[in-house]
Design an enzyme around this catalytic site. Structure first.
Site, short mmCIF file in Angstrom:
data_model
loop_
_atom_site.label_atom_id
_atom_site.label_comp_id
_atom_site.label_asym_id
_atom_site.label_seq_id
_atom_site.Cartn_x
_atom_site.Cartn_y
_atom_site.Cartn_z
N ASP A 1 -1.13 18.02 -11.23
CA ASP A 1 -1.43 19.15 -10.47
C ASP A 1 -0.49 20.25 -11.16
O ASP A 1 -0.83 21.45 -11.31
CB ASP A 1 -1.39 19.39 -9.18
CG ASP A 1 -1.39 20.50 -8.36
OD1 ASP A 1 -2.72 21.07 -8.56
OD2 ASP A 1 -0.54 20.95 -7.71
N MET B 1 0.87 -1.08 0.12
CA MET B 1 -0.04 0.09 0.02
C MET B 1 0.83 1.30 0.00
O MET B 1 0.37 2.15 -0.65
CB MET B 1 -1.06 0.17 1.07
CG MET B 1 -1.85 -1.06 1.15
SD MET B 1 -2.80 -1.06 -0.37
CE MET B 1 -3.52 0.53 -0.53
N GLU B 2 2.00 1.17 0.49
CA GLU B 2 2.86 2.40 0.53
C GLU B 2 3.67 2.81 -0.62
O GLU B 2 3.41 3.79 -1.31
CB GLU B 2 3.70 2.11 1.63
CG GLU B 2 3.73 2.20 3.11
CD GLU B 2 2.69 1.09 3.60
OE1 GLU B 2 2.31 1.35 4.71
OE2 GLU B 2 2.62 0.10 2.90
#
Length: 158
Positions: free
Chosen positions: A128, A113-114
């Site tokens: 972004d 998950m990391e």
């Protein structure tokens, strides 16, 4: 089929008890990509993005995110991560950027998950940083590529 480890006997979500598991070396590698217009990739390549160093910022964001995975994903254990490496490679064939994260720990639970969180946040950061130039970018193919260590053994994606 393997039993789901985050569901208790009554069907409720619960954090896995890892206290009886041995401490082993564990590694996970995840990958993903941001597909964009060739002109947007050229902005990044030539350091012309208005917000600054896109790839450096994405690498740092991925590293920081991996260390906070337990705050973002319910039921994840906080880990003392020993290594996080995030790579962002320009790929004219996409066109876009391929992101890879490698995370290591010596512990009682894995770091899949990391690694996935590192890739996800690095990709979001790329988006972004250059969204003013290309709102049509796509974040794609985020997946676990490889993991080693732990009770379930090694895994390599086909």
């Amino acid at each position: 089929m393997t039993k789901l480890t985050h569901i208790d006997a009554s069907g409720q979500a619960s954090m896995v008890d890892v206290s009886d598991k041995g401490v082993t070396s564990r590694t996970a590698i995840a990958e993903g990509c941001v597909v964009m217009q060739a002109e947007t990739l050229d902005l990044i390549r030539h350091g012309e993005a208005k917000k600054g160093d896109v790839l450096g910022t994405a690498r740092l964001a991925g590293i920081m995110a991996s260390k906070r995975t337990h705050e973002l994903i319910p039921l994840c254990h906080p880990l003392l991560i020993s290594k996080v490496k995030v790579d962002c490679a320009l790929d004219d064939g996409l066109p876009g950027i391929r992101v890879t994260a490698e995370v290591k720990v010596s512990g009682q639970t894995g770091v899949e998950m990391e690694a996935l969180t590192a890739v996800s946040v690095a990709c979001l950061t790329i988006y972004d940083m250059v969204k003013a130039a290309d709102k049509g970018m796509r974040i794609e193919h985020i997946r676990l590529r490889r993991k080693s260590g732990g009770r379930s053994g090694d895994f390599e994606a086909p």
